[in-house]
Design a protein around this motif. Structure first.
Motif, PDB file in Angstrom:
ATOM      1  N   UNK A 115      39.723  43.378  36.247  1.00  0.00           N
ATOM      2  CA  UNK A 115      38.776  42.725  37.158  1.00  0.00           C
ATOM      3  C   UNK A 115      39.483  42.340  38.455  1.00  0.00           C
ATOM      4  N   UNK A 116      40.662  41.759  38.317  1.00  0.00           N
ATOM      5  CA  UNK A 116      41.383  41.306  39.514  1.00  0.00           C
ATOM      6  C   UNK A 116      41.765  42.487  40.404  1.00  0.00           C
ATOM      7  N   UNK A 117      42.260  43.557  39.773  1.00  0.00           N
ATOM      8  CA  UNK A 117      42.636  44.740  40.559  1.00  0.00           C
ATOM      9  C   UNK A 117      41.426  45.299  41.294  1.00  0.00           C
ATOM     10  N   UNK A 118      40.313  45.396  40.567  1.00  0.00           N
ATOM     11  CA  UNK A 118      39.089  45.911  41.189  1.00  0.00           C
ATOM     12  C   UNK A 118      38.673  45.041  42.362  1.00  0.00           C
ATOM     13  N   UNK A 119      38.756  43.736  42.177  1.00  0.00           N
ATOM     14  CA  UNK A 119      38.242  42.876  43.242  1.00  0.00           C
ATOM     15  C   UNK A 119      39.189  42.842  44.429  1.00  0.00           C
ATOM     16  N   UNK A 123      34.125  37.036  36.544  1.00  0.00           N
ATOM     17  CA  UNK A 123      35.259  36.828  35.636  1.00  0.00           C
ATOM     18  C   UNK A 123      34.862  35.923  34.486  1.00  0.00           C
ATOM     19  N   UNK A 124      34.195  34.802  34.826  1.00  0.00           N
ATOM     20  CA  UNK A 124      33.751  33.875  33.786  1.00  0.00           C
ATOM     21  C   UNK A 124      32.789  34.560  32.827  1.00  0.00           C
ATOM     22  N   UNK A 125      31.847  35.285  33.408  1.00  0.00           N
ATOM     23  CA  UNK A 125      30.809  35.935  32.605  1.00  0.00           C
ATOM     24  C   UNK A 125      31.427  36.957  31.638  1.00  0.00           C
ATOM     25  N   UNK A 126      32.290  37.794  32.164  1.00  0.00           N
ATOM     26  CA  UNK A 126      32.855  38.864  31.342  1.00  0.00           C
ATOM     27  C   UNK A 126      33.760  38.305  30.256  1.00  0.00           C
ATOM     28  N   UNK A 127      34.601  37.365  30.621  1.00  0.00           N
ATOM     29  CA  UNK A 127      35.505  36.805  29.610  1.00  0.00           C
ATOM     30  C   UNK A 127      34.697  36.150  28.497  1.00  0.00           C
ATOM     31  N   UNK A 128      33.681  35.385  28.867  1.00  0.00           N
ATOM     32  CA  UNK A 128      32.870  34.738  27.846  1.00  0.00           C
ATOM     33  C   UNK A 128      32.196  35.778  26.960  1.00  0.00           C
ATOM     34  N   UNK A 129      31.515  36.707  27.628  1.00  0.00           N
ATOM     35  CA  UNK A 129      30.708  37.690  26.911  1.00  0.00           C
ATOM     36  C   UNK A 129      31.568  38.532  25.971  1.00  0.00           C
TER      37      UNK A 129
END
Lengths: 368, 255
Positions: free
Chosen positions: A236-240, A179-185
């Protein structure tokens, strides 16, 4: 206000008409989640092992059955003797060998003590350690079964509880990290590229000559990407939750609020990058290199920060994603409330404010 | 030139006195003074690096002058840059509409950020498409239009909000002479409605189309008059020769 809405609408046109942007925006999170969830897990499953059973008695049978029943091991074959074991390791497709000496059950019954030899291929030390751990717990399990029948005095059995993640699943660790990685990127890249595009194409000049205020240009770029990032977060949340069986123990609202904070951090970082670059390509490159590596290294979801040398530990404090990672873990996995994470939130908010002020200042200076 | 005489009696829409811009020790614009009258087509000429762009940016409110005084559309370039922006249009040398938006969407967008109402935008869109014969292309992405049409569209968008002055920064770069001529027809049409045109160019045939021309060399204005008078003054038979005569003395290297 109307000017603002017209601008936001235009940004959405840009996003939805550019296949590359769309792919980056929505393809990236899905690929990352699936990749980290299935391919890059640190659980060791279905390892091939061999067994040499000299005992062939009730105890050895029972333990072998237990090993086979777990989904960590796959008993490839049983071997007649030790020489064959060495050969099997050299062929390279087995990870572990278990050897039961003859008279295993007899010794266990009469001396209350028996030995099993476990040989692991330690050329990959982490896997070896993990596998021997699994074996040990299977044997312990068998021991406790035996104990129900005959009471042995003074036996101390440590009862280990894995808090918050009893099954030691990989997902709880990596989902907050991803989550951190994707939001940042995604946020950093989107903002910096879209502002750089206006510069590259010369439309920025037209906007600046218009009565539309520069600060509104920034704001109306931020709004669409902020909204899209929230959608992204939901994906992301739904997937996880549905694909990884990853729980959200704490408050979803708090999670979204904290994520919004990180998104704003990322948007200001993107703005900062866009003030120093002139082309979309360099914006993309700087965002990728500048976000990907520090976030992966210093967030703590791939490499424990505690194990790093002190200078690196200090540097890691400057990475916004690290604080967000701590926050998300607290909310999603431990189910804690705001009182547990107010310090991290404050640090993240401070960083956001700092980045926002610096990037707005820099943006203004460039207009002169 | 009866036209010109009319203009000279008009009030000035741009006037500057001893206007300078310095970047550190480098003087990009050096004490320029002139007036542009309402309705005029004013050519702003000079070699690359002569300081045209810097001067133009000051008039557009994008850059604050170091010293001197200037007003654009009656507003001070030091204090009232926001008011100036409402009263001017601008077309840059780079083609600068959004290529991934349709013709109609571009018009709506630029009309919108200049604060036109939905009704005005609708009227303007129809009028503009009619004038440029682009009715059938309204829903096409701008990317798919030929360069000449893009530039005409770009100019029409720049004057969509009926500014007092429109600044054109080398508007016809890269198009053929026929398209250039058509583009100038549009400029004349706009000029007839009373818009003042402030245009920089490298094409000397375009310079001939202007009512008056200024020649900038090394940040200063070396000549300013009608094309006919300039030719007389430098005893040259073409604007090319006038330009060459003046630019030859430049000390600054073009960048």
């Amino acid at each position: 206000m109307k000017q603002f809405l017209v601008f936001v609408k235009k940004e959405f046109y840009h996003v939805f008409r550019d296949r590359k942007t769309l792919l980056m925006l929505f393809g990236l999170p899905i690929v990352q989640i699936v990749l980290f969830g299935f391919a890059l897990t640190n659980e060791v499953k279905n390892s091939k092992i061999v067994v040499a059973d000299y005992a062939k008695d009730i105890a050895s049978k029972r333990i072998i059955d237990k090993m086979e029943a777990s989904n960590y091991f796959e008993i490839e074959r049983t071997l007649p003797d030790n020489k064959a074991i060495e050969q099997a390791f050299q062929e390279g497709n087995i990870r572990l060998a278990v050897i039961f000496p003859s008279g295993f059950n007899d010794e266990l019954q009469h001396q209350n003590k028996a030995q099993i030899q476990v040989i692991a291929d330690a050329s990959d030390p982490n896997t070896a350690t993990t596998l021997t751990g699994y074996i040990s717990s299977i044997i312990l399990d068998y021991q406790s079964e035996l104990m129900q029948n005959n009471a042995i005095p003074y036996q101390i059995i440590p009862e280990v509880r894995m808090l918050y993640n009893p099954e030691l699943k990989g997902a709880p660790n990596f989902v907050p990290g991803v989550m951190a990685l994707i939001l940042m990127l995604v946020c950093v890249m989107m903002t910096s590229v879209s502002i750089a595009r206006e510069k590259e194409k010369g439309t920025m000049e037209i906007l600046l000559v218009s009565p539309f205020r520069p600060i509104l240009v920034i704001l109306s770029k931020a709004v669409p990407y902020f909204l899209l990032s929230l959608i992204n977060l939901s994906i992301i949340l739904l997937l996880s939750v549905f694909l990884m069986d990853m729980p959200v123990n704490g408050s979803i609202v708090l999670l979204f609020l904290e994520s919004s904070l990180l998104i704003i951090t990322a948007l200001s970082l993107g703005l900062l990058i866009s003030t120093v670059v002139e082309s979309q390509q360099s914006a993309m490159l700087i965002s990728l290199m500048g976000m990907m590596l520090p976030t992966m290294l210093f967030t703590g979801f791939m490499f424990p920060i505690e194990n790093m040398p002190l200078p690196l530990q200090i540097i890691s404090n400057a990475v916004p994603a690290k604080w967000y990672y701590v926050i998300v873990k607290a909310i999603m996995i431990k189910g804690l409330g705001f009182s547990a994470i107010w310090k991290e939130t404050l640090i993240l908010a401070g960083m956001t404010l700092f980045l926002l002020v610096v990037s707005l200042k820099k943006f203004k200076i460039r207009l002169q | 030139m009866t036209d010109l005489i009319n203009h000279m009696n008009n009030p000035p829409v741009i006037s500057c006195k001893d206007l300078s811009k310095k970047f550190g020790s480098f003087t990009a614009v050096d004490n320029i003074s002139f007036e542009v009258k309402a309705g005029e087509i004013f050519g702003f000429l000079g070699a690359n690096g002569a300081g045209k762009t810097t001067a133009m940016r000051m008039f557009c409110g994008l850059s604050i002058p170091t010293s001197g005084a200037a007003t654009v559309a009656g507003f001070d370039v030091f204090k009232d840059t926001e008011k100036i922006k409402k009263n001017i249009g601008y077309m840059s040398q780079k083609f600068s509409l959004y290529e991934d938006l349709t013709v109609a969407e571009n018009i709506t967008f630029f009309g919108g950020i200049y604060g036109l109402s939905n009704k005005q935008i609708k009227e303007k869109t129809e009028e503009l498409l009619g004038r440029l014969h682009l009715e059938n292309q309204a829903k096409k992405l701008v990317r798919s239009l030929p360069l000449g049409w893009k530039q005409k569209l770009s100019f029409s968008v720049a004057i969509l909000h009926q500014p007092k002055i429109v600044f054109l920064d080398e508007p016809t770069g890269g198009v053929d002479p026929v398209t250039r001529r058509q583009f100038w027809d549009l400029i004349y049409e706009a000029s007839d409605t009373g818009v003042t045109i402030f245009v920089t160019t490298h094409y000397m045939d375009e310079a001939e189309y202007c009512n008056r021309i200024s020649m900038m060399v090394d940040g200063a204005i070396k000549a300013l008059d009608t094309p006919a008078n300039l030719k007389k003054q430098f005893s040259a038979d073409s604007m090319d020769a006038v330009f060459y005569e003046l630019a030859r003395g430049a000390k600054r290297k073009a960048d």
